[in-house]
Motif scaffolding. Structure first.
Motif, PDB file in Angstrom:
ATOM      1  N   PRO A 174       0.808  -1.230   0.000  1.00 61.81           N
ATOM      2  CA  PRO A 174       0.000   0.000   0.000  1.00 61.81           C
ATOM      3  C   PRO A 174       0.840   1.280   0.000  1.00 61.81           C
ATOM      4  O   PRO A 174       0.540   2.217  -0.758  1.00 61.81           O
ATOM      5  CB  PRO A 174      -0.836  -0.117   1.279  1.00 61.81           C
ATOM      6  N   ILE A 175       1.915   1.307   0.791  1.00 62.63           N
ATOM      7  CA  ILE A 175       2.761   2.517   0.802  1.00 62.63           C
ATOM      8  C   ILE A 175       3.407   2.688  -0.569  1.00 62.63           C
ATOM      9  O   ILE A 175       3.477   3.787  -1.099  1.00 62.63           O
ATOM     10  CB  ILE A 175       3.906   2.426   1.838  1.00 62.63           C
ATOM     11  N   GLY A 176       3.872   1.561  -1.137  1.00 59.59           N
ATOM     12  CA  GLY A 176       4.486   1.619  -2.460  1.00 59.59           C
ATOM     13  C   GLY A 176       3.515   2.165  -3.498  1.00 59.59           C
ATOM     14  O   GLY A 176       3.891   2.956  -4.371  1.00 59.59           O
ATOM     15  N   MET A 177       2.250   1.764  -3.382  1.00 62.42           N
ATOM     16  CA  MET A 177       1.231   2.248  -4.330  1.00 62.42           C
ATOM     17  C   MET A 177       1.018   3.753  -4.173  1.00 62.42           C
ATOM     18  O   MET A 177       0.932   4.503  -5.148  1.00 62.42           O
ATOM     19  CB  MET A 177      -0.096   1.507  -4.123  1.00 62.42           C
ATOM     20  N   ARG A 178       0.959   4.184  -2.924  1.00 69.29           N
ATOM     21  CA  ARG A 178       0.759   5.614  -2.674  1.00 69.29           C
ATOM     22  C   ARG A 178       1.936   6.433  -3.206  1.00 69.29           C
ATOM     23  O   ARG A 178       1.772   7.465  -3.858  1.00 69.29           O
ATOM     24  CB  ARG A 178       0.581   5.836  -1.166  1.00 69.29           C
ATOM     25  N   MET A 179       3.146   5.927  -2.951  1.00 66.77           N
ATOM     26  CA  MET A 179       4.349   6.604  -3.459  1.00 66.77           C
ATOM     27  C   MET A 179       4.354   6.606  -4.994  1.00 66.77           C
ATOM     28  O   MET A 179       4.749   7.590  -5.620  1.00 66.77           O
ATOM     29  CB  MET A 179       5.621   5.882  -2.965  1.00 66.77           C
ATOM     30  N   VAL A 181       1.748   6.517  -7.020  1.00 68.26           N
ATOM     31  CA  VAL A 181       0.743   7.484  -7.511  1.00 68.26           C
ATOM     32  C   VAL A 181       1.314   8.896  -7.408  1.00 68.26           C
ATOM     33  O   VAL A 181       1.225   9.702  -8.346  1.00 68.26           O
ATOM     34  CB  VAL A 181      -0.580   7.360  -6.718  1.00 68.26           C
ATOM     35  N   ALA A 182       1.943   9.193  -6.268  1.00 66.54           N
ATOM     36  CA  ALA A 182       2.515  10.535  -6.052  1.00 66.54           C
ATOM     37  C   ALA A 182       3.573  10.834  -7.120  1.00 66.54           C
ATOM     38  O   ALA A 182       3.610  11.935  -7.688  1.00 66.54           O
ATOM     39  CB  ALA A 182       3.119  10.626  -4.660  1.00 66.54           C
ATOM     40  N   LYS A 183       4.394   9.830  -7.417  1.00 70.00           N
ATOM     41  CA  LYS A 183       5.459  10.008  -8.405  1.00 70.00           C
ATOM     42  C   LYS A 183       4.853  10.258  -9.792  1.00 70.00           C
ATOM     43  O   LYS A 183       5.310  11.125 -10.536  1.00 70.00           O
ATOM     44  CB  LYS A 183       6.310   8.734  -8.403  1.00 70.00           C
ATOM     45  N   MET A 184       3.810   9.491 -10.081  1.00 69.14           N
ATOM     46  CA  MET A 184       3.157   9.625 -11.382  1.00 69.14           C
ATOM     47  C   MET A 184       2.536  11.016 -11.550  1.00 69.14           C
ATOM     48  O   MET A 184       2.567  11.603 -12.622  1.00 69.14           O
ATOM     49  CB  MET A 184       2.054   8.567 -11.447  1.00 69.14           C
ATOM     50  N   LEU A 185       1.973  11.532 -10.451  1.00 68.45           N
ATOM     51  CA  LEU A 185       1.318  12.851 -10.502  1.00 68.45           C
ATOM     52  C   LEU A 185       2.318  13.979 -10.235  1.00 68.45           C
ATOM     53  O   LEU A 185       1.960  15.159 -10.261  1.00 68.45           O
ATOM     54  CB  LEU A 185       0.194  12.914  -9.461  1.00 68.45           C
ATOM     55  N   GLU A 186       3.558  13.592  -9.894  1.00 68.57           N
ATOM     56  CA  GLU A 186       4.610  14.562  -9.558  1.00 68.57           C
ATOM     57  C   GLU A 186       4.193  15.482  -8.409  1.00 68.57           C
ATOM     58  O   GLU A 186       4.293  16.697  -8.480  1.00 68.57           O
ATOM     59  CB  GLU A 186       5.010  15.366 -10.811  1.00 68.57           C
ATOM     60  N   VAL A 187       3.689  14.849  -7.333  1.00 64.38           N
ATOM     61  CA  VAL A 187       3.308  15.608  -6.125  1.00 64.38           C
ATOM     62  C   VAL A 187       3.915  14.917  -4.902  1.00 64.38           C
ATOM     63  O   VAL A 187       4.403  13.788  -4.999  1.00 64.38           O
ATOM     64  CB  VAL A 187       1.762  15.685  -5.944  1.00 64.38           C
ATOM     65  N   GLU A 188       3.880  15.571  -3.738  1.00 66.09           N
ATOM     66  CA  GLU A 188       4.387  14.947  -2.507  1.00 66.09           C
ATOM     67  C   GLU A 188       3.395  13.851  -2.083  1.00 66.09           C
ATOM     68  O   GLU A 188       2.178  14.055  -2.191  1.00 66.09           O
ATOM     69  CB  GLU A 188       4.487  15.954  -1.347  1.00 66.09           C
ATOM     70  N   LEU A 223      -2.909   5.114 -16.064  1.00 68.13           N
ATOM     71  CA  LEU A 223      -2.348   3.773 -15.871  1.00 68.13           C
ATOM     72  C   LEU A 223      -2.310   2.977 -17.160  1.00 68.13           C
ATOM     73  O   LEU A 223      -1.646   1.954 -17.249  1.00 68.13           O
ATOM     74  CB  LEU A 223      -3.221   2.984 -14.889  1.00 68.13           C
ATOM     75  N   THR A 224      -3.085   3.418 -18.142  1.00 70.40           N
ATOM     76  CA  THR A 224      -3.175   2.626 -19.370  1.00 70.40           C
ATOM     77  C   THR A 224      -1.903   2.732 -20.213  1.00 70.40           C
ATOM     78  O   THR A 224      -1.701   1.975 -21.133  1.00 70.40           O
ATOM     79  CB  THR A 224      -4.398   3.046 -20.215  1.00 70.40           C
ATOM     80  N   SER A 225      -1.049   3.699 -19.870  1.00 71.39           N
ATOM     81  CA  SER A 225       0.222   3.742 -20.597  1.00 71.39           C
ATOM     82  C   SER A 225       1.216   2.856 -19.862  1.00 71.39           C
ATOM     83  O   SER A 225       1.233   2.821 -18.635  1.00 71.39           O
ATOM     84  CB  SER A 225       0.741   5.181 -20.651  1.00 71.39           C
ATOM     85  N   ALA A 226       2.036   2.142 -20.590  1.00 73.15           N
ATOM     86  CA  ALA A 226       3.021   1.244 -19.949  1.00 73.15           C
ATOM     87  C   ALA A 226       4.003   2.083 -19.132  1.00 73.15           C
ATOM     88  O   ALA A 226       4.053   3.303 -19.265  1.00 73.15           O
ATOM     89  CB  ALA A 226       3.769   0.469 -21.019  1.00 73.15           C
ATOM     90  N   GLU A 227       4.760   1.424 -18.283  1.00 75.52           N
ATOM     91  CA  GLU A 227       5.744   2.101 -17.432  1.00 75.52           C
ATOM     92  C   GLU A 227       5.088   3.196 -16.590  1.00 75.52           C
ATOM     93  O   GLU A 227       5.614   4.279 -16.442  1.00 75.52           O
ATOM     94  CB  GLU A 227       6.884   2.725 -18.284  1.00 75.52           C
ATOM     95  N   SER A 228       3.916   2.883 -16.062  1.00 80.24           N
ATOM     96  CA  SER A 228       3.211   3.863 -15.226  1.00 80.24           C
ATOM     97  C   SER A 228       3.976   4.094 -13.922  1.00 80.24           C
ATOM     98  O   SER A 228       3.793   5.087 -13.250  1.00 80.24           O
ATOM     99  CB  SER A 228       1.819   3.343 -14.895  1.00 80.24           C
ATOM    100  N   GLY A 229       4.819   3.122 -13.574  1.00 76.23           N
ATOM    101  CA  GLY A 229       5.644   3.317 -12.377  1.00 76.23           C
ATOM    102  C   GLY A 229       5.023   2.767 -11.107  1.00 76.23           C
ATOM    103  O   GLY A 229       5.645   2.753 -10.069  1.00 76.23           O
ATOM    104  N   ILE A 230       3.745   2.316 -11.163  1.00 79.40           N
ATOM    105  CA  ILE A 230       3.160   1.786  -9.929  1.00 79.40           C
ATOM    106  C   ILE A 230       3.391   0.285  -9.899  1.00 79.40           C
ATOM    107  O   ILE A 230       2.551  -0.503 -10.286  1.00 79.40           O
ATOM    108  CB  ILE A 230       1.661   2.132  -9.813  1.00 79.40           C
ATOM    109  N   THR A 231       4.575  -0.087  -9.496  1.00 75.33           N
ATOM    110  CA  THR A 231       4.872  -1.506  -9.344  1.00 75.33           C
ATOM    111  C   THR A 231       5.897  -1.650  -8.231  1.00 75.33           C
ATOM    112  O   THR A 231       6.160  -0.699  -7.506  1.00 75.33           O
ATOM    113  CB  THR A 231       5.339  -2.124 -10.687  1.00 75.33           C
TER     114      THR A 231
END
Length: 442
Positions: A174-179, A181-188, A223-231
């Motif tokens: 869960p923490i990894g997912m939150r991080m 998402v934050a990275k994908m949106l470029e926010v804290e 998320l539909t683009s590859a390399e979304s980073g949430i892994t």
């Protein structure tokens, strides 16, 4: 109170420096007097290396935490306030077998999913139940914070087969997912919030918020683009099928790839096992490099390379949880705990992974009602698997183990299940005494 005593079982783990860093960072609100790192004789060398680094870290930080290294689990448990568990029965060699053997039969070989997850549970549960018995005797009021995988199945077993009720299972997904998402949106990360519900390694983000505003739909679009980073470091990012993920309408976790993209993931695993080895074999290399680094007498902080290990944020989650229980913080954290009706479609006495309010009396799950129809069945199927697997671990009954293996969605048939089961029982027999005994009695 004159300060807390924490016992860490599997203290020789490469993750321990992160745990120590977390405790140092929170010393003002979590006054730890003694941290006992305990391991088994096979882990003694690693324990000494990690223990020496832990002592240097504490000294550098100038906090009065005494670090004790021991192979005597009872001494570590005596009068502990918190017990954390992070051990691996059979070490990485056993994990490599969990990953390689299923692949021979065209089945995904993975540490916590499918046949590998079953066997990790069968090896781990008897040991965690022994620890629970010792806790009842030596530290009956302590909290057990488990991050030994498979964390959901282990928490299930403790709730069902031990008298320890003060247990919380922890996972870094869960923490990894939150991080992520934050990275994908470029926010804290602090600006992102996710409503988590499901099971360990089978958890969904039902809603995603940015600054309190629901953004689930926009996020799924991205998320539909590859390399979304949430892994995770240990799970390849295949991207998601556009139509599928939009129809799902909720955020899957990285482990869902094994269920929704089974053939692709299997193909990738077979190829990887051939080229660079299974994940366990890769991790062995990473671990060897980490321990070389840990040996450096000049090193007195957690090295950044530890994040390659795939368990980033694990120990930080544990430190946050312990601090919140101790200080009755009532903040919200996703953990594995007893359902008590929070998810309507799962038995009340089962372990689930869900956002909880963390109090001095432990986690209070935030009820979500029912899981959405599209994911409900898969979650229930995995819960049946965990329950039957836990029963097999406790009884050592062959038929129950075969049933668990067959009802796992990653295993195609009872025939394949039996072949894998037989080969893995043989491969792991030194760590599965309950099956030898059951066989003799049977």
């Amino acid at each position: 109170m004159s300060g807390l005593k924490i016992a860490t079982i599997g203290g020789g783990s490469s993750y321990t420096p992160e745990l120590v860093e977390g405790f140092i960072k929170r010393y003002e609100e979590l006054p730890i007097k003694e941290l006992w790192l305990v391991d088994i004789p096979a882990g003694e060398e690693k324990l000494k290396i990690v223990g020496a680094l832990a002592k240097r870290m504490v000294e550098k930080a100038g906090v009065p935490i005494e670090i004790h290294l021991t192979l005597d689990r009872r001494a570590a448990l005596a009068n502990a306030d918190f017990v954390t568990t992070q051990f691996r029965v059979g070490q990485l060699d056993a994990r490599a077998k969990d990953e390689r053997i299923p692949l021979k039969y065209g089945v995904i070989g993975q540490e916590t999913n499918g046949p590998g997850g079953l066997f990790k549970g069968l090896r781990t549960i008897p040991v965690i139940l022994e620890i629970c018995k010792e806790m009842e005797e030596l530290c009956p009021n302590a909290w057990l914070v488990n991050f030994t995988n498979p964390a959901g199945m282990v928490t299930e077993a403790v709730l069902r087969y031990s008298n320890i009720k003060k247990v919380v299972g922890l996972c870094n997904v869960p923490i990894g997912m939150r991080m992520g998402v934050a990275k994908m949106l470029e926010v804290e990360p602090e600006r992102v919030w996710i409503d988590f519900a499901g099971l360990n390694h089978m958890v969904y983000g039902l809603n995603v918020y940015l600054d309190g505003k629901v953004i689930t739909e926009e996020l799924i679009d991205r998320l539909t683009s590859a390399e979304s980073g949430i892994t995770m470091k240990n799970i390849v990012d295949m991207g998601w099928n556009k139509e599928f993920i939009k129809a799902l309408k909720i955020l899957p976790c990285p482990y869902h790839r094994y269920y929704y993209q089974t053939s692709k993931m299997l193909e990738h695993e077979l190829e990887a096992a051939e080229k660079e080895g299974t994940r366990a074999e890769v991790v062995k290399q990473v671990e060897a490099e980490l321990f070389e680094m840990y040996k450096d007498p000049e090193l007195n902080v957690k090295p950044p390379q530890l994040e390659k290990r795939g368990g980033a944020f694990y120990s930080d989650a544990a430190c946050s949880l312990i601090t919140s229980i101790y200080n009755d913080k009532r903040d919200i954290q996703p953990v594995n705990t007893i359902n008590n009706g929070a998810i309507a479609s799962i038995p009340a006495d089962s372990a689930i992974e869900i956002n909880c309010v963390i109090t001095k009396d432990g986690p209070k799950p935030i009820a979500i009602g029912d899981l959405p129809v599209p994911v409900r069945g898969l979650v229930q199927q995995i819960k049946s698997f965990e329950r039957v697997a836990a029963e097999a671990a406790v009884t050592g009954d062959y038929g129950t183990a075969l049933l668990a293996m067959t009802i796992n969605p990653l295993v195609p048939s009872d025939e394949v299940a039996q072949k894998i089961l037989d080969e893995m029982l043989e491969a792991h027999k030194e760590y599965l005494p309950q099956f030898q005994l059951a066989h003799i009695h049977g």
